[in-house]
Design a protein around this motif. Structure first.
Motif, PDB file in Angstrom:
ATOM      1  N   GLN A 104       0.826  -1.202   0.000  1.00  0.00           N
ATOM      2  CA  GLN A 104       0.000   0.000   0.000  1.00  0.00           C
ATOM      3  C   GLN A 104       0.866   1.260   0.000  1.00  0.00           C
ATOM      4  N   GLY A 105       0.517   2.196  -0.875  1.00  0.00           N
ATOM      5  CA  GLY A 105       1.229   3.465  -0.958  1.00  0.00           C
ATOM      6  C   GLY A 105       2.414   3.449  -1.913  1.00  0.00           C
ATOM      7  N   GLN A 106       2.741   2.273  -2.483  1.00  0.00           N
ATOM      8  CA  GLN A 106       3.853   2.183  -3.426  1.00  0.00           C
ATOM      9  C   GLN A 106       3.327   1.951  -4.832  1.00  0.00           C
ATOM     10  N   ASN A 107       4.108   2.354  -5.827  1.00  0.00           N
ATOM     11  CA  ASN A 107       3.757   2.180  -7.237  1.00  0.00           C
ATOM     12  C   ASN A 107       4.718   1.208  -7.897  1.00  0.00           C
ATOM     13  N   ASN A 124       8.333   4.588  -4.455  1.00  0.00           N
ATOM     14  CA  ASN A 124       7.853   5.906  -4.849  1.00  0.00           C
ATOM     15  C   ASN A 124       8.985   6.662  -5.514  1.00  0.00           C
ATOM     16  N   ASP A 125       9.753   7.432  -4.749  1.00  0.00           N
ATOM     17  CA  ASP A 125      10.888   8.146  -5.329  1.00  0.00           C
ATOM     18  C   ASP A 125      12.012   7.192  -5.708  1.00  0.00           C
ATOM     19  N   LYS A 126      12.153   6.119  -4.933  1.00  0.00           N
ATOM     20  CA  LYS A 126      13.196   5.132  -5.210  1.00  0.00           C
ATOM     21  C   LYS A 126      12.653   3.737  -4.909  1.00  0.00           C
ATOM     22  N   PRO A 127      13.275   2.697  -5.485  1.00  0.00           N
ATOM     23  CA  PRO A 127      12.810   1.326  -5.258  1.00  0.00           C
ATOM     24  C   PRO A 127      12.859   0.956  -3.779  1.00  0.00           C
ATOM     25  N   GLY A 128      11.798   0.279  -3.312  1.00  0.00           N
ATOM     26  CA  GLY A 128      11.731  -0.103  -1.903  1.00  0.00           C
ATOM     27  C   GLY A 128      11.328  -1.537  -1.653  1.00  0.00           C
ATOM     28  N   SER A 129      10.575  -2.143  -2.592  1.00  0.00           N
ATOM     29  CA  SER A 129      10.064  -3.493  -2.367  1.00  0.00           C
ATOM     30  C   SER A 129      10.240  -4.380  -3.592  1.00  0.00           C
ATOM     31  N   TYR A 130      10.432  -5.662  -3.307  1.00  0.00           N
ATOM     32  CA  TYR A 130      10.533  -6.716  -4.327  1.00  0.00           C
ATOM     33  C   TYR A 130       9.283  -7.576  -4.163  1.00  0.00           C
ATOM     34  N   VAL A 131       8.499  -7.734  -5.227  1.00  0.00           N
ATOM     35  CA  VAL A 131       7.289  -8.557  -5.174  1.00  0.00           C
ATOM     36  C   VAL A 131       7.353  -9.562  -6.318  1.00  0.00           C
TER      37      VAL A 131
END
Length: 197
Positions: A104-107, A124-131
């Motif tokens: 939630q909250g990420q693109n 968002n501004d930078k990569p944060g999650s791996y799915v």
């Protein structure tokens, strides 16, 4: 839209060009039906489901297979993929959304497709999650990214980002060429990236 009178779809999907529905079954086909409607001209096809695995539905009509999951729609003719579209929305019969790929909250910042998986790099501004989502069955792994490295051997070569996520002794590596899952010192999965979007 569903073949059985007064039947509502149990799943509704939307891609860029199509709307698709999974309809309840009847005496002729207990598994149900796949219905695809073209957005531009409203042409419609209805094909019986032959298999269901988690939230992946497979319908077959002679030599053409229609495969739809929460994340993609494929059409295969004699085993060759002739169409692949990202599913933009997947809705249950009660109206709840089923397919949020990112936390939630990420693109979605990057999308990669291999033979067995769809992988999203979210942030968002930078990569944060791996799915990573299995293409059949939709099992899902969501992890924070450990780092993302850019490498290039010369100034003229395009940079190749590598994304790394770690869970216990399992490491997930993704770049534009390959997905690798390493457990301890053993490579468990190594698949070529077929599409990099």
């Amino acid at each position: 839209m569903c073949p059985t009178q007064n039947s509502l779809p149990k799943r509704s999907f939307e891609t860029e060009k199509y709307k698709a529905y999974i309809c309840l079954g009847d005496k002729e086909n207990e598994l149900g039906y796949f219905v695809r409607v073209t957005k531009g001209d409203s042409s419609k096809i209805t094909v019986p489901l032959v298999r269901k695995s988690g939230e992946t539905y497979i319908a077959r009509n002679d030599e053409i297979a229609y495969i739809i999951s929460l994340y993609e729609m494929l059409i295969q003719k004699r085993g060759k993929t002739v169409l692949r579209e990202r599913v933009n929305s997947a809705i249950a019969a009660d109206g709840t959304s089923l397919n949020s790929a990112c936390p939630q909250g990420q693109n979605i910042l990057q999308e990669a497709v291999t033979k067995s998986f769809i992988i999203y790099i979210c942030g968002n501004d930078k990569p944060g999650s791996y799915v990573a989502i299995a293409r059949i069955g939709n099992q899902k792994v969501t992890l924070p990214l450990s780092n993302s490295k850019e490498s290039s051997t010369s100034k003229n070569e395009s940079k190749n980002k590598q994304y790394v996520a770690i869970e216990g002794n399992t490491r997930y590596f993704l770049n534009r060429d390959v997905l690798k899952v390493v457990q301890g010192n053993q490579i468990r999965i190594k698949e070529k990236v077929l599409r990099w979007l």
